[in-house]
Enzyme design. Sequence first.
Site, short mmCIF file in Angstrom:
data_model
loop_
_atom_site.label_atom_id
_atom_site.label_comp_id
_atom_site.label_asym_id
_atom_site.label_seq_id
_atom_site.Cartn_x
_atom_site.Cartn_y
_atom_site.Cartn_z
N CYS A 1 69.76 -27.81 51.27
CA CYS A 1 70.25 -26.99 50.15
C CYS A 1 69.31 -27.11 48.95
O CYS A 1 69.30 -28.13 48.25
CB CYS A 1 71.67 -27.43 49.76
SG CYS A 1 72.35 -26.47 48.40
N CYS B 1 71.08 -27.20 45.51
CA CYS B 1 71.74 -28.48 45.22
C CYS B 1 70.71 -29.55 44.87
O CYS B 1 70.91 -30.33 43.95
CB CYS B 1 72.54 -28.99 46.42
SG CYS B 1 73.39 -27.73 47.36
N ASP B 2 69.61 -29.61 45.61
CA ASP B 2 68.72 -30.77 45.51
C ASP B 2 67.33 -30.48 44.95
O ASP B 2 66.57 -31.42 44.69
CB ASP B 2 68.56 -31.40 46.91
CG ASP B 2 69.90 -31.90 47.44
OD1 ASP B 2 70.74 -32.32 46.63
OD2 ASP B 2 70.12 -31.84 48.67
#
Length: 309
Positions: free
Chosen positions: A133, A136-137
């Site tokens: 992701c 997200c990261d």
Amino acid sequence: MLDLAIIGGGPAGLTAGLYATRGGLKDVVMFEMGMPGGQITGSSEIENYPGQEKVMSGLDLMQSWPEQAMKFGLKHEMKKITSVVKNDDIFTLTSEDGNTFESKAVLLATGSVPRRAGFKGEDEFFGRGISTCATCDGFFYKGKEVAVIGGGDSALEEAVYLSKICSKVYLVHRRDTYRAAPSTIEHMKNTQNIEEVTNVDVEEVYGDMSGVTGLKVKSKIDGAIKDLEVPGVFVFVGRDVLNESIKNDDGSFICDTDKQGQVVVDLKMRTSLPGLYAAGDVRIDAAKQVVCAAGDGATAAVDIIEFLG
Ligand code: FAD
């Protein structure tokens, strides 16, 4: 007793919930183990949802969907459904915490999860430098170099997204052609700080106690090994459907599936088991797009209303 139990709160489940409740069904519960919205909420950008001309994040696109569906009476239970059994025309759903729910009809809209690529170090470093992701990261690698593994739309889109945060993105792909929309390929190729590393197999992702420190790729042409010293690796190599809840104890399924475990449906999203429907990415021949999953959800709900009479 529920009229309809929807398993999964992505575009398919939410749209089915909207159509079912607006269409008059009274007791409709959507079981979603996380926040409603589905896998698109992990995508940094979507630009092909009709009517939404502006490029937006998946999270922004999905923000209003739950509210719209709940306005008509859809209820949300934050639970993971682990089994579905049918006896005497009644479905019994069991959730991970041991609760049971009875329903006259069930819609499976559980979507899919990222597939593991299967290289050495993948399990060891998953969540410690290996991610699926970018939204997200990606921020953890601000100003650093990262690698993206894959050659489809998701891999290319997320490589472009990461190129805006990271100093450089290596796009690692086993072929030298991509399975992505021409506009996405063009966008990627026009991005200065993306370096394509094609015709290679990933040999290994390695690291130490702190996490990933690099990956080794092997040329499919001359066998040469290339070492990419990066602290972050993003894997986008496809997805597997989530069908555990419709598995019998012996590993068979309560309805027909294909070899990949994708649920066989007809044009009304009916499975081989009367009263059980499937919609979105979890079904056979899914285009795996938000608009298609939403369309499936609507199609299923319309027929479920008729089925329940
Ligand atoms: P999902 O969105 O996967 O939703 C399923 C939901 O079910 C999940 O929220 C999950 O938590 C829940 N669930 C699963 N099992 C259970 C259970 N047992 N109990 C309770 N809840 C459960 N599509 C586009 O149209 N355009 C794009 O640009 C695009 N880009 C993408 C980029 C990325 C990085 C990704 C990952 C996907 C992208 N997609 C895009 C694809 C799109 O997101 C999917 O096709 C769509 O979300 C499928 O919807 P769905 O409702 O079938 O499943």
